[in-house]
Motif scaffolding. Structure first.
Motif, short mmCIF file in Angstrom:
data_model
loop_
_atom_site.label_atom_id
_atom_site.label_comp_id
_atom_site.label_asym_id
_atom_site.label_seq_id
_atom_site.Cartn_x
_atom_site.Cartn_y
_atom_site.Cartn_z
N MET A 180 97.54 -34.94 -70.75
CA MET A 180 96.71 -35.12 -69.57
C MET A 180 96.58 -33.86 -68.72
O MET A 180 95.50 -33.54 -68.21
N GLN A 181 97.68 -33.14 -68.53
CA GLN A 181 97.63 -31.93 -67.72
C GLN A 181 96.71 -30.88 -68.34
O GLN A 181 95.92 -30.23 -67.64
N ALA A 182 96.82 -30.70 -69.67
CA ALA A 182 95.95 -29.74 -70.34
C ALA A 182 94.48 -30.14 -70.20
O ALA A 182 93.61 -29.29 -70.00
N ALA A 183 94.19 -31.43 -70.30
CA ALA A 183 92.80 -31.89 -70.17
C ALA A 183 92.25 -31.59 -68.79
O ALA A 183 91.10 -31.13 -68.65
N ARG A 184 93.01 -31.81 -67.74
CA ARG A 184 92.50 -31.56 -66.38
C ARG A 184 92.32 -30.06 -66.12
O ARG A 184 91.36 -29.65 -65.47
N ILE A 185 93.24 -29.24 -66.64
CA ILE A 185 93.10 -27.80 -66.45
C ILE A 185 91.88 -27.27 -67.18
O ILE A 185 91.08 -26.49 -66.62
N VAL A 186 91.69 -27.67 -68.44
CA VAL A 186 90.55 -27.20 -69.22
C VAL A 186 89.24 -27.70 -68.61
O VAL A 186 88.25 -26.96 -68.54
N ARG A 187 89.21 -28.94 -68.15
CA ARG A 187 87.99 -29.46 -67.53
C ARG A 187 87.59 -28.64 -66.32
O ARG A 187 86.41 -28.33 -66.13
N GLY A 188 88.55 -28.29 -65.48
CA GLY A 188 88.23 -27.49 -64.31
C GLY A 188 87.63 -26.14 -64.67
O GLY A 188 86.67 -25.69 -64.03
N ASP A 189 88.17 -25.48 -65.70
CA ASP A 189 87.61 -24.19 -66.12
C ASP A 189 86.22 -24.34 -66.73
O ASP A 189 85.35 -23.50 -66.52
N VAL A 190 86.02 -25.41 -67.49
CA VAL A 190 84.70 -25.62 -68.11
C VAL A 190 83.65 -25.90 -67.04
O VAL A 190 82.50 -25.42 -67.15
N LEU A 218 84.80 -22.36 -75.50
CA LEU A 218 86.18 -22.38 -75.99
C LEU A 218 86.87 -21.01 -75.89
O LEU A 218 88.02 -20.95 -75.43
N PRO A 219 86.25 -19.90 -76.29
CA PRO A 219 86.96 -18.60 -76.13
C PRO A 219 87.30 -18.26 -74.69
O PRO A 219 88.26 -17.53 -74.45
N ASN A 220 86.53 -18.77 -73.73
CA ASN A 220 86.78 -18.44 -72.33
C ASN A 220 87.78 -19.37 -71.65
O ASN A 220 88.13 -19.13 -70.49
N VAL A 221 88.23 -20.40 -72.35
CA VAL A 221 89.27 -21.27 -71.79
C VAL A 221 90.56 -21.17 -72.62
O VAL A 221 91.45 -22.01 -72.47
N ASP A 298 100.18 -15.03 -65.78
CA ASP A 298 99.87 -13.83 -65.00
C ASP A 298 99.11 -12.81 -65.83
O ASP A 298 98.20 -12.13 -65.31
N ALA A 299 99.47 -12.65 -67.10
CA ALA A 299 98.84 -11.64 -67.94
C ALA A 299 97.40 -11.98 -68.27
O ALA A 299 96.57 -11.09 -68.44
N MET A 300 97.10 -13.27 -68.39
CA MET A 300 95.75 -13.67 -68.77
C MET A 300 94.84 -13.91 -67.60
O MET A 300 93.67 -14.23 -67.78
N ASP A 301 95.34 -13.72 -66.38
CA ASP A 301 94.49 -13.83 -65.20
C ASP A 301 93.74 -12.50 -65.04
O ASP A 301 94.35 -11.46 -64.81
N PRO A 302 92.43 -12.50 -65.20
CA PRO A 302 91.69 -11.22 -65.13
C PRO A 302 91.80 -10.53 -63.77
O PRO A 302 91.69 -9.32 -63.68
#
Length: 307
Positions: A180-190, A218-221, A298-302
């Protein structure tokens, strides 16, 4: 003027030509806690994978004459109440615990990413998928896992064997209740990506939805997905250890770190190292995985990587 016969190329030496993953690795190395955790986690993985080839004692071999022994040359970490070597059982238990963590993480991240992308990309699917996610979040997960293990452990053990059947049941149960946590995080980015210019441009030239999701969304999330994956390993290991500690995990001849804790309860006061050793491995593995996930975030935050 004609160009020189052998022009000197400086493209590969400019900072702008560095790949994204090289920048991620450079930023990750600045996180000292994550680097120390990566070294420790690599050591744990080598201990449980290469260690059995060096220390060849069978983890399930019972030697009643050698039971309850302390640290010695023959048994560096002592033996349990049945004379089984604790060092061999820690290695074997680590293999099972890490396998459960990785497999359950793959199931949870795959399911969560799929639901998050579909929910964020298609407006008509957003409401039902998010209501289903909130329903799973509202469920008491540990009683639900206990119910699933109690109902399906015996049928699967009879059909596939006690080891494989219990493994498939536990990883499926953990993966199906931790997405569930992964789904909510990915949804927000999409939802944020849908309004970006390159998505609107792809839509304007008639790019199909499936191709748009696989090539552009998908590559951007991947960044939040990879962070959720690292944290999911820790969650799965803790959940499996809790189930084994309650006696509803793997059978006694199938050691895991949680099962070692369960077997040592009755003699915990007389032989405390039997509880301390698997507890240290569980805590250290979860702590290192969490630090690695923090470093990846931290590393993947542009915004941080660009500094």
């Amino acid at each position: 003027m004609l160009p020189p016969d052998q022009p000197v190329s400086t493209v590969n030496t400019t900072p702008a030509s560095r790949s994204q993953w090289r920048d991620v690795w450079r930023q990750f190395r600045r996180h000292r806690g994550a680097m120390v955790a990566l070294v420790l986690f690599t050591g744990i993985v080598l201990f449980v994978t290469i260690g059995p080839y060096i220390w060849t004692i069978d983890a399930t071999y019972v030697d009643i004459r050698a039971r309850n022994q302390s640290f010695s040359a023959a048994h560096p970490l002592g033996t349990d109440q049945l004379g089984r070597d604790m060092l061999a059982r820690l290695m074997k238990g680590g293999q099972v615990s890490l396998a459960v963590g990785l497999t359950a993480m793959l199931i949870a991240v795959t399911l969560g990413s799929l639901i998050g992308i579909l929910s964020g990309f298609f407006r008509r699917l957003d409401a039902p998928l998010m209501r289903m996610t909130e329903l799973f979040l509202a469920l008491p997960l540990l009683p639900l896992l206990l119910l699933m293990v109690t109902l399906f452990r015996e049928p699967l053990s009879q059909a596939m064997g006690p080891g494989l059947g219990t493994f498939l049941l536990i990883v499926t149960a953990i993966g199906a209740t931790s997405w569930m946590q992964a789904a909510r995080i990915v949804r927000g980015d999409v939802l944020g990506l849908k309004e970006r210019e390159f998505i609107l441009a792809a839509r304007s030239i008639g790019t199909p939805n499936f191709r748009m999701m696989t090539r552009h969304v998908l590559p951007n999330v991947l960044s939040p997905i990879m962070v959720a994956a690292t944290l999911g390993i820790a969650t799965a290991i803790i959940t499996e250890s809790a189930l084994s500690f309650l006696g509803l995990g793997f059978p006694p001849d199938f050691p895991t770190w949680g099962r070692l804790l369960y077997d040592a309860i009755e003699q915990m006061q007389m032989y405390p190292w039997r509880v301390i050793l698997p507890g240290i491995f569980i805590s250290l593995t979860v702590l290192t995985v969490n630090y690695i996930g923090d470093g990846l975030r931290d590393a993947m935050d542009p915004r941080i990587r660009g500094r």
